[in-house]
Design an enzyme around this catalytic site. Structure first.
Site, PDB file in Angstrom:
ATOM      1  N   HIS A 159       0.937  -1.120  -0.013  1.00  0.00           N
ATOM      2  CA  HIS A 159       0.168  -0.121  -0.055  1.00  0.00           C
ATOM      3  C   HIS A 159       0.709   1.081  -0.003  1.00  0.00           C
ATOM      4  O   HIS A 159       2.097   1.012   0.544  1.00  0.00           O
ATOM      5  CB  HIS A 159      -0.732  -0.044   1.419  1.00  0.00           C
ATOM      6  CG  HIS A 159      -1.712   0.810   1.385  1.00  0.00           C
ATOM      7  ND1 HIS A 159      -1.691   2.425   1.702  1.00  0.00           N
ATOM      8  CD2 HIS A 159      -3.120   0.876   1.233  1.00  0.00           C
ATOM      9  CE1 HIS A 159      -2.994   3.055   1.789  1.00  0.00           C
ATOM     10  NE2 HIS A 159      -3.879   1.904   1.485  1.00  0.00           N
ATOM     11  N   ASP A 218       3.200  -4.650   8.157  1.00  0.00           N
ATOM     12  CA  ASP A 218       1.706  -3.688   7.962  1.00  0.00           C
ATOM     13  C   ASP A 218       0.667  -4.638   8.110  1.00  0.00           C
ATOM     14  O   ASP A 218       0.080  -5.142   7.181  1.00  0.00           O
ATOM     15  CB  ASP A 218       1.819  -2.967   6.699  1.00  0.00           C
ATOM     16  CG  ASP A 218       0.440  -2.346   6.481  1.00  0.00           C
ATOM     17  OD1 ASP A 218      -0.281  -2.451   7.366  1.00  0.00           O
ATOM     18  OD2 ASP A 218       0.369  -1.829   5.338  1.00  0.00           O
ATOM     19  N   GLN A 220      -4.547  -4.798   6.976  1.00  0.00           N
ATOM     20  CA  GLN A 220      -5.538  -5.770   6.120  1.00  0.00           C
ATOM     21  C   GLN A 220      -5.652  -7.023   7.037  1.00  0.00           C
ATOM     22  O   GLN A 220      -6.621  -7.822   6.867  1.00  0.00           O
ATOM     23  CB  GLN A 220      -5.029  -5.932   4.658  1.00  0.00           C
ATOM     24  CG  GLN A 220      -5.605  -4.974   3.871  1.00  0.00           C
ATOM     25  CD  GLN A 220      -6.946  -4.754   3.809  1.00  0.00           C
ATOM     26  OE1 GLN A 220      -7.717  -5.575   3.812  1.00  0.00           O
ATOM     27  NE2 GLN A 220      -7.097  -3.263   3.518  1.00  0.00           N
ATOM     28  N   LYS A 261     -10.609  -0.689  10.226  1.00  0.00           N
ATOM     29  CA  LYS A 261     -10.496  -1.973   9.232  1.00  0.00           C
ATOM     30  C   LYS A 261     -10.944  -3.284  10.175  1.00  0.00           C
ATOM     31  O   LYS A 261     -11.068  -4.220   9.446  1.00  0.00           O
ATOM     32  CB  LYS A 261      -9.387  -2.390   8.825  1.00  0.00           C
ATOM     33  CG  LYS A 261      -9.137  -1.094   7.716  1.00  0.00           C
ATOM     34  CD  LYS A 261      -7.705  -1.564   6.856  1.00  0.00           C
ATOM     35  CE  LYS A 261      -7.100  -0.372   6.053  1.00  0.00           C
ATOM     36  NZ  LYS A 261      -8.051   0.093   4.777  1.00  0.00           N
ATOM     37  N   CYS A 318      -4.702   2.572  -3.864  1.00  0.00           N
ATOM     38  CA  CYS A 318      -3.430   3.034  -2.931  1.00  0.00           C
ATOM     39  C   CYS A 318      -2.037   2.083  -3.250  1.00  0.00           C
ATOM     40  O   CYS A 318      -1.421   1.737  -2.422  1.00  0.00           O
ATOM     41  CB  CYS A 318      -3.582   3.306  -1.698  1.00  0.00           C
ATOM     42  SG  CYS A 318      -4.758   4.645  -1.321  1.00  0.00           S
TER      43      CYS A 318
HETATM   44  C1  LIG Z   1      -2.328  -3.015   3.382  1.00  0.00           C
HETATM   45  C2  LIG Z   1      -2.730  -1.565   3.968  1.00  0.00           C
HETATM   46  N1  LIG Z   1      -1.563  -0.795   4.594  1.00  0.00           N
HETATM   47  C3  LIG Z   1      -2.184   0.547   5.026  1.00  0.00           C
HETATM   48  C4  LIG Z   1      -3.313   1.057   4.872  1.00  0.00           C
HETATM   49  C5  LIG Z   1      -3.336   2.643   5.556  1.00  0.00           C
HETATM   50  O1  LIG Z   1      -4.186   2.422   6.585  1.00  0.00           O
HETATM   51  P1  LIG Z   1      -4.697   3.689   7.102  1.00  0.00           P
HETATM   52  O2  LIG Z   1      -5.583   4.315   5.881  1.00  0.00           O
HETATM   53  O3  LIG Z   1      -5.714   3.049   8.219  1.00  0.00           O
HETATM   54  O4  LIG Z   1      -3.598   4.385   7.976  1.00  0.00           O
HETATM   55  C6  LIG Z   1      -4.082   0.353   4.181  1.00  0.00           C
HETATM   56  C7  LIG Z   1      -5.427   0.789   4.108  1.00  0.00           C
HETATM   57  O5  LIG Z   1      -6.111   0.880   3.405  1.00  0.00           O
HETATM   58  C8  LIG Z   1      -3.953  -0.946   3.939  1.00  0.00           C
HETATM   59  O6  LIG Z   1      -4.908  -1.797   3.378  1.00  0.00           O
END
Ligand SMILES: Cc1ncc(COP(=O)(O)O)c(C=O)c1O
Ligand SMILES: Cc1ncc(COP(=O)(O)O)c(C=O)c1O
Lengths: 140, 408, 408, 140
Positions: B125, B202, B205, B228, B366
């Site tokens: 992401h 991270d 998800q 999430k 993203c």
């Molecule tokens: C794999 C992953 N990393 C990071 C993020 C970013 O999370 P946040 O927007 O809650 O900071 C997301 C959210 O879409 C994600 O799916």
């Protein structure tokens, strides 16, 4: 026909449809018949920001009238821009600048009118009017 | 009917939003990977907070402040327990995964130098790419990419070849938001540790689907966003091993994160406060704890098993549509399906589905590098949660068919 | 009875928490400078969000996402209008004042060099000291302090003497949280601009009491926390002049803040997105808008006038207690009273008051330099909001007397 | 008297009071009679963290028993530490380590038992026990 007349014509056409499906199918039809932009004008400069799909719009003067051509990689977006171009192309810049866009609402595309909408209808209208302003200055 | 020990119809009553209509159609919410819905049990905790004990926390001598502080710290302990974290002060409250990752990336600035290498997977992401690019720009370290194959799996052989004593950091998501791939993080962590590199996983998800044991994983950093996993917006955590958190400099300056302030010199507070400058999202942290309670009460095994059934069923049904191609066909996946129909722009499909009441996400999610890899502008992504049903999958499939007919 | 056009008893019904008891006594909440209470009108907006249109915003084609995005952007416009900000993209949503200040302080790193000077007032909150100390450490710039006098007012003559072409930045709170002083920010801004310095005004304490016209003030940056003005926790804003925001580098990397990402190069998005990486506190932002609606409907003039009556009355009554000393006796104050009783530790008074149901804050109020200035360990701070009453002031005064009798 | 007996004695004393005011007044009395720490021991090392008020505790061995002295700049905090010292001072380190602290709850100070409480009662107990552990090792 002036912009007002064309808009009324479009509104009339759309008023024949009972539901959104027919409206969208018609819009897709319109998209398919859009006067396509020449490949050389599909530049980043002509790309409209704020859309999820790509939209290019090109404008050039034909006498004292402004002619738009456009394309998009998404067909619904193409339909929307086709409607806009039908209303605004081949008109005098000043008329384009002055035109209101209430007909969008009347043909059932109101939901697309939010400035945050990912399809960028508002950005498209803004871009057409910006072209008009630019060419208006040029004409003077 | 799919097999499950969960009573889905009863569960759905916890989520009033699922009963609403969109364009006159019952809502079919399949954008769970972007944000999950929030049950009454969590919303009630939020209301109770504002009705009964809203107050600024820490150092308050009055009862409201004490009650808010206790509830906030209990939430921290719930998170600790859920992820089997060794010490509660290894749980840092943040405003979400993006904040968590930036905290670490900024903190590593003084630890890296030219010649060092930072590995990042090809399916990240943007939140797990841009901060490391910024870090590499600041330090002169080199960003290297762990490649993926057409199925959307990391090429682990290449990963091991990339590892060397130059590798200082490895970043990878536990689950890819765009593809649903569950990455082999055990192997990634072990490999990185062998060359002495730190690993950030991270978990944004993953956390709604997989209950991770962070001590067993031996991971250095792990990040989660509450929104999430049935929690509220604006809150998340960074897990960090105590030793790392002590080593990292503070990220933001402010109240709570200091021990002593004069205009000449400031000394920093102990963990976790060192990283929690300013008034935090108190209500959000407490509600995050309630979200974990809710999900644990359903049980993560039951959730994962049911979501997998939904995934299998939906995959099969969608593939029956001619011209439909699924991106992300890893053996190990969560309930995310990214797809396109040949000759159709994902935006068009998403728009028609919305008219039918079906909420999916379209675009690059993203994760532009993944789209570049497949040479596509984006995908349609349907992501399922435990409150989705087989009937909703059917509606999705019918909707996609209808969209295809209209658009082609 | 105090004079006011507000119907305080009706207003209090909007705040269910005010009807609770503490240790068997009706709650008297006088810790409003730490966090204000949240009316039903705002809590209902939060519930409505989760019940009806919770979704991730921006780039979503489905209706829920569209509704959430629109509501979030409408909130931004409400904030813009409230503070008379020129452009809505000059409103950056943050997680609060501390985040806002750190964003600016980090952004200035590349603009400062050794020999440059940064001015900060002697009565700042730690959130408006530590980030600048960190900035000065990074850049070699010098932090200089605008002194205050015993009344708790800035010595403006000294300020003007400190200003020179070396001055690059000036930081000052609009209202001091520990003393209640309203600082002459018009003069501060004008003076700084004459030597070409930028000014950040920390409006955390002011915003609940003073409706500022940021264009008229011509301030470069202004910061606000929602939780101090009837809003939820975990959200605030940074106002910045467009030209400054364009100049500052992005703070955090992540989703939404980029235009284009490849592993080689990333280009950043336009304002405000450049500074809004990751999923924001969507619900919080929307609720912040509702809080402004609520307060504006009461009217800031009426609020300020009534709070001033409370302040005058409480000041007079408290001063009738022998041995009681008020810190912060500026001519221009908001409804904050910091005090001590000779020979008694503030913590002891706070503890006894809590037993009587009265919530005050005790300690250094995250403003140690002020405590050092007065050579005290801390103060008892009572801070009044528009929903407080004369009767509550009387209870405070009685409570302080009782505490004094017990403790001395 | 062993720790258990002293704790019961304290509980008995506090049970005579009808309300919190009397309890607090008594605690304040106890605070005033606290065996004061010598000035030289009021060092940062002896300061207990996590309190809004300052609390210093000093420990030293008297034969096989541990003797505590303390001070605080807040009188209620001083009262609390006085109660703790009365229960734990002049006892064998092992007994201090083993002692439970339920009596705190019984004398109506339960609200002070939260680990996040700004008065640091929990930190104080921890500190007394830490001293006991340290001296226990020394005795062996
Ligand atoms: C794999 C992953 N990393 C990071 C993020 C970013 O999370 P946040 O927007 O809650 O900071 C997301 C959210 O879409 C994600 O799916
Ligand atoms: C003057 C002042 N500045 C900054 C802050 C920090 O605000 P927050 O904790 O909401 O980030 C506060 C809050 O106490 C304050 O009163």
């Amino acid at each position: 026909m002036n912009i007002q007349d064309i808009q009324e014509e479009i509104v009339d056409e759309f008023s024949m449809f009972d539901d959104w499906m027919q409206r969208y199918e018609y819009m897709i039809e319109l998209g398919k018949s859009l006067p396509l932009i020449e490949e050389q004008y599909k530049t980043d400069d002509n790309l409209i920001k704020g859309c999820q799909s790509k939209v290019w719009v090109h404008a050039e003067l034909d006498g004292d009238k402004l002619v738009f051509t456009a394309d998009s990689d998404a067909i619904i977006t193409k339909g929307i821009i086709a409607i806009l171009i039908r209303a605004f192309s081949n008109q005098k810049p000043q008329d384009i600048i002055d035109a209101n866009t209430d007909f969008i609402d009347e043909i059932g595309l109101k939901e697309h009118l939010s400035p945050t909408r990912a399809n960028g209808l508002v950005s498209m209208i803004k871009q057409l009017k910006l072209y008009a302003v630019a060419y208006q200055t040029q004409l003077k | 009917m799919l097999e499950t020990s969960l009573d889905i119809q009863t569960i759905r009553k916890d989520f009033p939003i699922l009963a609403r209509t969109v364009h006159g159609q019952p809502l079919v919410y399949l954008d769970n990977a972007a944000t999950s819905q929030t049950p009454n049990q969590v919303v009630n905790v939020i209301v109770d907070y504002y009705h009964r004990y809203n107050a600024n926390i820490h150092r308050g001598v009055h009862t409201l402040s004490q009650e808010a502080t206790d509830a906030y710290e209990v939430a921290r302990q719930k998170i600790q327990k859920h992820f089997n974290i060794g010490k509660s002060h290894e749980v840092i409250f943040t405003s979400g995964t993006t904040h968590s990752i930036n905290l670490v990336a900024t903190g590593f600035t003084s630890f890296l130098k030219k010649g060092d290498e930072v590995l990042v997977s090809a399916m990240e992401h943007h939140s797990n790419i841009v901060p490391w690019q910024m870090l590499c720009e600041r330090t002169g370290a080199t960003l290297k990419v762990i490649p993926m194959n057409m199925e959307g799996e990391l090429v682990m052989e290449k990963y091991h070849n990339l590892l060397s004593e130059k590798t200082k950091l490895v970043f990878c998501n536990h689950v890819s938001n765009a593809l649903g791939t569950v990455n082999p993080i055990e192997e990634i962590i072990e490999g990185a540790h062998k060359v002495g590199a730190a690993v950030l996983i991270d978990g944004a998800q993953a956390a709604a689907h997989i209950k991770s044991d962070l001590q067993a994983l031996d991971v250095d950093f792990y990040t989660v966003s509450a929104h999430k996993m049935c929690g509220p917006t604006g809150v998340g955590i960074l897990y960090g091993k105590e030793a790392w958190l002590n080593k990292l400099p503070p990220y933001q300056g402010g109240g709570e994160m200091i021990a002593e302030v004069t205009f000449e010199k400031t000394t920093y507070a102990d963990l976790p406060h060192k990283f929690e400058a300013g008034t935090p999202n108190i209500c959000g942290g407490i509600a995050f704890g309630a979200a974990l309670d809710y999900m644990n009460q359903l049980g993560f095994d039951a959730i994962a098993q049911y979501e997998d059934e939904l995934l299998q069923y939906a995959t099969e049904r969608l593939l029956s549509i001619e011209g439909l191609k699924i991106y992300g066909t890893a053996k190990h996946k969560t309930s995310v399906i990214s797809f396109n129909i040949e000759g159709v722009h994902p935006y068009d499909i998403g728009t028609i589905l919305d008219k039918l009441g079906i909420a999916v996400r379209t675009g690059h999610h993203c994760a532009q590098p993944i789209m570049d890899f497949y040479k596509i502008p984006g995908t349609v992504r349907a992501s399922f949660s435990f409150y989705n049903t087989k009937e909703e999958v059917d509606k999705l499939v019918e909707g996609v068919k209808r969209a295809k007919n209209m658009l082609l």
